[in-house]
Design a protein around this motif. Structure first.
Motif, PDB file in Angstrom:
ATOM      1  N   SER A 248       0.848  -1.193   0.000  1.00 48.93           N
ATOM      2  CA  SER A 248       0.000   0.000   0.000  1.00 48.93           C
ATOM      3  C   SER A 248       0.885   1.246   0.000  1.00 48.93           C
ATOM      4  CB  SER A 248      -0.904  -0.009   1.238  1.00 48.93           C
ATOM      5  OG  SER A 248      -1.694   1.151   1.256  1.00 48.93           O
ATOM      6  N   LEU A 249       0.697   2.076  -1.013  1.00 50.82           N
ATOM      7  CA  LEU A 249       1.468   3.310  -1.143  1.00 50.82           C
ATOM      8  C   LEU A 249       0.577   4.493  -0.801  1.00 50.82           C
ATOM      9  CD1 LEU A 249       3.121   2.559  -4.606  1.00 50.82           C
ATOM     10  CD2 LEU A 249       4.174   2.296  -2.342  1.00 50.82           C
ATOM     11  N   ASP A 250       1.192   5.553  -0.264  1.00 52.92           N
ATOM     12  CA  ASP A 250       0.396   6.747  -0.026  1.00 52.92           C
ATOM     13  C   ASP A 250      -0.016   7.315  -1.383  1.00 52.92           C
ATOM     14  OD1 ASP A 250       2.237   9.187  -0.757  1.00 52.92           O
ATOM     15  OD2 ASP A 250       3.507   7.831   0.413  1.00 52.92           O
ATOM     16  N   PRO A 251      -1.122   8.045  -1.443  1.00 53.58           N
ATOM     17  CA  PRO A 251      -1.647   8.528  -2.726  1.00 53.58           C
ATOM     18  C   PRO A 251      -0.649   9.354  -3.540  1.00 53.58           C
ATOM     19  CG  PRO A 251      -3.287   8.807  -1.016  1.00 53.58           C
ATOM     20  CD  PRO A 251      -2.029   8.364  -0.332  1.00 53.58           C
ATOM     21  N   GLU A 252       0.147  10.167  -2.885  1.00 53.86           N
ATOM     22  CA  GLU A 252       1.113  10.997  -3.612  1.00 53.86           C
ATOM     23  C   GLU A 252       2.179  10.137  -4.284  1.00 53.86           C
ATOM     24  OE1 GLU A 252       4.510  14.057  -2.277  1.00 53.86           O
ATOM     25  OE2 GLU A 252       2.469  14.685  -1.713  1.00 53.86           O
ATOM     26  N   THR A 253       2.701   9.161  -3.564  1.00 54.07           N
ATOM     27  CA  THR A 253       3.711   8.264  -4.132  1.00 54.07           C
ATOM     28  C   THR A 253       3.110   7.444  -5.262  1.00 54.07           C
ATOM     29  OG1 THR A 253       4.873   8.149  -2.015  1.00 54.07           O
ATOM     30  CG2 THR A 253       5.344   6.410  -3.605  1.00 54.07           C
ATOM     31  N   ALA A 254       1.921   6.915  -5.047  1.00 52.89           N
ATOM     32  CA  ALA A 254       1.266   6.105  -6.079  1.00 52.89           C
ATOM     33  C   ALA A 254       1.030   6.922  -7.347  1.00 52.89           C
ATOM     34  CB  ALA A 254      -0.044   5.549  -5.547  1.00 52.89           C
ATOM     35  N   ALA A 255       0.650   8.174  -7.193  1.00 48.59           N
ATOM     36  CA  ALA A 255       0.333   9.029  -8.343  1.00 48.59           C
ATOM     37  C   ALA A 255       1.555   9.379  -9.175  1.00 48.59           C
ATOM     38  CB  ALA A 255      -0.368  10.298  -7.872  1.00 48.59           C
ATOM     39  N   THR A 256       2.734   9.212  -8.612  1.00 46.80           N
ATOM     40  CA  THR A 256       3.955   9.555  -9.344  1.00 46.80           C
ATOM     41  C   THR A 256       4.798   8.312  -9.625  1.00 46.80           C
ATOM     42  OG1 THR A 256       5.139  10.023  -7.278  1.00 46.80           O
ATOM     43  CG2 THR A 256       4.037  11.878  -8.368  1.00 46.80           C
ATOM     44  N   SER A 257       4.168   7.147  -9.606  1.00 49.31           N
ATOM     45  CA  SER A 257       4.903   5.895  -9.772  1.00 49.31           C
ATOM     46  C   SER A 257       4.397   5.134 -10.994  1.00 49.31           C
ATOM     47  CB  SER A 257       4.745   5.025  -8.522  1.00 49.31           C
ATOM     48  OG  SER A 257       3.445   4.471  -8.482  1.00 49.31           O
ATOM     49  N   ALA A 258       4.981   3.980 -11.209  1.00 47.61           N
ATOM     50  CA  ALA A 258       4.569   3.103 -12.305  1.00 47.61           C
ATOM     51  C   ALA A 258       3.161   2.566 -12.097  1.00 47.61           C
ATOM     52  CB  ALA A 258       5.551   1.953 -12.458  1.00 47.61           C
ATOM     53  N   ALA A 259       2.594   2.740 -10.905  1.00 50.73           N
ATOM     54  CA  ALA A 259       1.207   2.315 -10.677  1.00 50.73           C
ATOM     55  C   ALA A 259       0.283   3.001 -11.675  1.00 50.73           C
ATOM     56  CB  ALA A 259       0.783   2.630  -9.243  1.00 50.73           C
ATOM     57  N   VAL A 260       0.608   4.230 -12.032  1.00 50.21           N
ATOM     58  CA  VAL A 260      -0.182   4.977 -13.012  1.00 50.21           C
ATOM     59  C   VAL A 260      -0.133   4.272 -14.370  1.00 50.21           C
ATOM     60  CG1 VAL A 260      -0.370   7.189 -14.238  1.00 50.21           C
ATOM     61  CG2 VAL A 260       0.131   7.152 -11.786  1.00 50.21           C
ATOM     62  N   ARG A 261       1.019   3.748 -14.732  1.00 49.99           N
ATOM     63  CA  ARG A 261       1.146   3.033 -16.007  1.00 49.99           C
ATOM     64  C   ARG A 261       0.267   1.794 -16.026  1.00 49.99           C
ATOM     65  NH1 ARG A 261       7.229   1.879 -16.546  1.00 49.99           N
ATOM     66  NH2 ARG A 261       6.536   0.656 -18.336  1.00 49.99           N
ATOM     67  N   HIS A 262       0.173   1.094 -14.890  1.00 50.34           N
ATOM     68  CA  HIS A 262      -0.675  -0.104 -14.811  1.00 50.34           C
ATOM     69  C   HIS A 262      -2.133   0.267 -15.071  1.00 50.34           C
ATOM     70  CE1 HIS A 262       2.378  -2.908 -13.251  1.00 50.34           C
ATOM     71  NE2 HIS A 262       2.897  -1.821 -12.713  1.00 50.34           N
ATOM     72  N   VAL A 263      -2.567   1.354 -14.458  1.00 53.29           N
ATOM     73  CA  VAL A 263      -3.949   1.810 -14.644  1.00 53.29           C
ATOM     74  C   VAL A 263      -4.173   2.224 -16.092  1.00 53.29           C
ATOM     75  CG1 VAL A 263      -5.631   3.569 -13.992  1.00 53.29           C
ATOM     76  CG2 VAL A 263      -4.251   2.464 -12.224  1.00 53.29           C
ATOM     77  N   GLU A 264      -3.223   2.946 -16.674  1.00 49.09           N
ATOM     78  CA  GLU A 264      -3.367   3.394 -18.062  1.00 49.09           C
ATOM     79  C   GLU A 264      -3.435   2.206 -19.023  1.00 49.09           C
ATOM     80  OE1 GLU A 264      -0.009   5.996 -18.505  1.00 49.09           O
ATOM     81  OE2 GLU A 264      -1.025   7.659 -17.500  1.00 49.09           O
ATOM     82  N   MET A 265      -2.599   1.199 -18.794  1.00 52.85           N
ATOM     83  CA  MET A 265      -2.646   0.011 -19.659  1.00 52.85           C
ATOM     84  C   MET A 265      -3.974  -0.718 -19.518  1.00 52.85           C
ATOM     85  SD  MET A 265       1.205  -1.607 -19.563  1.00 52.85           S
ATOM     86  CE  MET A 265       1.531  -1.394 -17.808  1.00 52.85           C
ATOM     87  N   THR A 266      -4.457  -0.825 -18.299  1.00 56.67           N
ATOM     88  CA  THR A 266      -5.744  -1.496 -18.083  1.00 56.67           C
ATOM     89  C   THR A 266      -6.866  -0.715 -18.751  1.00 56.67           C
ATOM     90  OG1 THR A 266      -4.890  -2.277 -15.951  1.00 56.67           O
ATOM     91  CG2 THR A 266      -7.245  -2.527 -16.343  1.00 56.67           C
ATOM     92  N   ARG A 267      -6.834   0.605 -18.631  1.00 59.42           N
ATOM     93  CA  ARG A 267      -7.856   1.425 -19.300  1.00 59.42           C
ATOM     94  C   ARG A 267      -7.800   1.250 -20.820  1.00 59.42           C
ATOM     95  NH1 ARG A 267     -10.589   5.115 -16.147  1.00 59.42           N
ATOM     96  NH2 ARG A 267      -9.688   5.542 -14.111  1.00 59.42           N
ATOM     97  N   ALA A 268      -6.602   1.121 -21.371  1.00 61.68           N
ATOM     98  CA  ALA A 268      -6.471   0.912 -22.817  1.00 61.68           C
ATOM     99  C   ALA A 268      -7.126  -0.404 -23.222  1.00 61.68           C
ATOM    100  CB  ALA A 268      -5.000   0.931 -23.223  1.00 61.68           C
ATOM    101  N   ILE A 269      -6.932  -1.440 -22.427  1.00 66.25           N
ATOM    102  CA  ILE A 269      -7.584  -2.719 -22.703  1.00 66.25           C
ATOM    103  C   ILE A 269      -9.092  -2.559 -22.652  1.00 66.25           C
ATOM    104  CG2 ILE A 269      -7.979  -5.064 -21.814  1.00 66.25           C
ATOM    105  CD1 ILE A 269      -5.023  -4.974 -20.842  1.00 66.25           C
ATOM    106  N   LEU A 270      -9.572  -1.856 -21.646  1.00 63.42           N
ATOM    107  CA  LEU A 270     -11.018  -1.680 -21.474  1.00 63.42           C
ATOM    108  C   LEU A 270     -11.641  -0.885 -22.615  1.00 63.42           C
ATOM    109  CD1 LEU A 270     -11.160  -0.990 -17.639  1.00 63.42           C
ATOM    110  CD2 LEU A 270     -11.655  -3.142 -18.850  1.00 63.42           C
ATOM    111  N   ARG A 271     -10.924   0.085 -23.147  1.00 63.29           N
ATOM    112  CA  ARG A 271     -11.448   0.848 -24.292  1.00 63.29           C
ATOM    113  C   ARG A 271     -11.655  -0.077 -25.495  1.00 63.29           C
ATOM    114  NH1 ARG A 271      -8.240   4.874 -21.974  1.00 63.29           N
ATOM    115  NH2 ARG A 271      -6.424   4.316 -23.225  1.00 63.29           N
ATOM    116  N   GLY A 272     -10.811  -1.098 -25.631  1.00 62.56           N
ATOM    117  CA  GLY A 272     -10.981  -2.075 -26.703  1.00 62.56           C
ATOM    118  C   GLY A 272     -12.250  -2.895 -26.545  1.00 62.56           C
ATOM    119  N   TYR A 273     -12.765  -2.959 -25.346  1.00 66.22           N
ATOM    120  CA  TYR A 273     -14.020  -3.665 -25.078  1.00 66.22           C
ATOM    121  C   TYR A 273     -15.209  -2.708 -25.033  1.00 66.22           C
ATOM    122  CZ  TYR A 273     -11.703  -8.064 -23.954  1.00 66.22           C
ATOM    123  OH  TYR A 273     -10.994  -9.230 -24.022  1.00 66.22           O
TER     124      TYR A 273
END
Length: 191
Positions: free
Chosen positions: A106-131
């Motif tokens: 569990s990361l604090d929101p500020e750290t999470a927002a500036t980490s690779a966690a954002v890339r995971h969300v973006e990739m997942t959203r890209a998959i979802l747009r395909g659906y």
């Protein structure tokens, strides 16, 4: 290893390697100091405390996992993208169990927002747009995928499926789960 070779990056990598060997929860400053052949106190000039070290390992693992998932996704869409993404997570969890556990920290929101966690969300959203999952439902779909992937790989890592008499093994179940997720995303219900 000489004291001069110790820095925050090398400590993080050593902690990640140690996590794969003995488990993320078992990584200690004492074990790392032994690995580097230095006193514990000297490591604190490179990391603030154990929490800082744990966060560094988590960020390292998230970045590695994002790189692996991104490479797997390249040029794919629909079910191919879903399967490639899921397989990247499962393969990473199998190859790097300690690092995978760190990626769940569990990361604090500020750290999470500036980490690779954002890339995971973006990739997942890209998959979802395909659906064609509506953007307003992305958080629900992301949670569905994440909890399914994590639940399966965690149970698999804990050997919770070993008791099964099914000769097909876990790969067949994994494939069926991905088929089911594909069907669910393909027929996502309106809000």
């Amino acid at each position: 290893m000489a004291r001069a070779g110790v820095n925050a990056e090398r400590l993080t990598l050593a902690a990640a390697e140690l996590a794969d060997e003995i488990g993320f929860d078992n990584v200690t400053v004492t074990a790392l100091a032994r690995r580097f052949g230095v006193r514990e106190a000297s490591l604190y000039s490179h990391v603030r405390n154990m929490r800082d070290l744990r966060v560094r390992v988590a960020l390292f693992a998230l970045a590695e996992l994002a790189d692996a998932a991104g490479a797997a996704l390249a040029g794919r869409s629909g079910k191919d993208a879903l399967v490639a993404f899921a397989d990247a997570y499962r393969d990473y969890a199998r190859a790097h169990p300690g690092r995978y556990a760190a990626s769940r920290l569990s990361l604090d929101p500020e750290t999470a927002a500036t980490s690779a966690a954002v890339r995971h969300v973006e990739m997942t959203r890209a998959i979802l747009r395909g659906y064609r999952v509506p953007e307003s439902d992305h958080i629900d779909a992301i949670r569905l995928l994440g909890s399914t992937f994590h639940g399966f790989v965690s149970l698999e890592a804990a050997e919770a499926f070993r008791h099964s008499s099914d000769a097909r093994g876990t790969d067949a179940s994994w494939s069926r789960i991905l088929d089911t997720l594909h069907a669910a995303l393909s027929s996502w219900p309106p809000s």
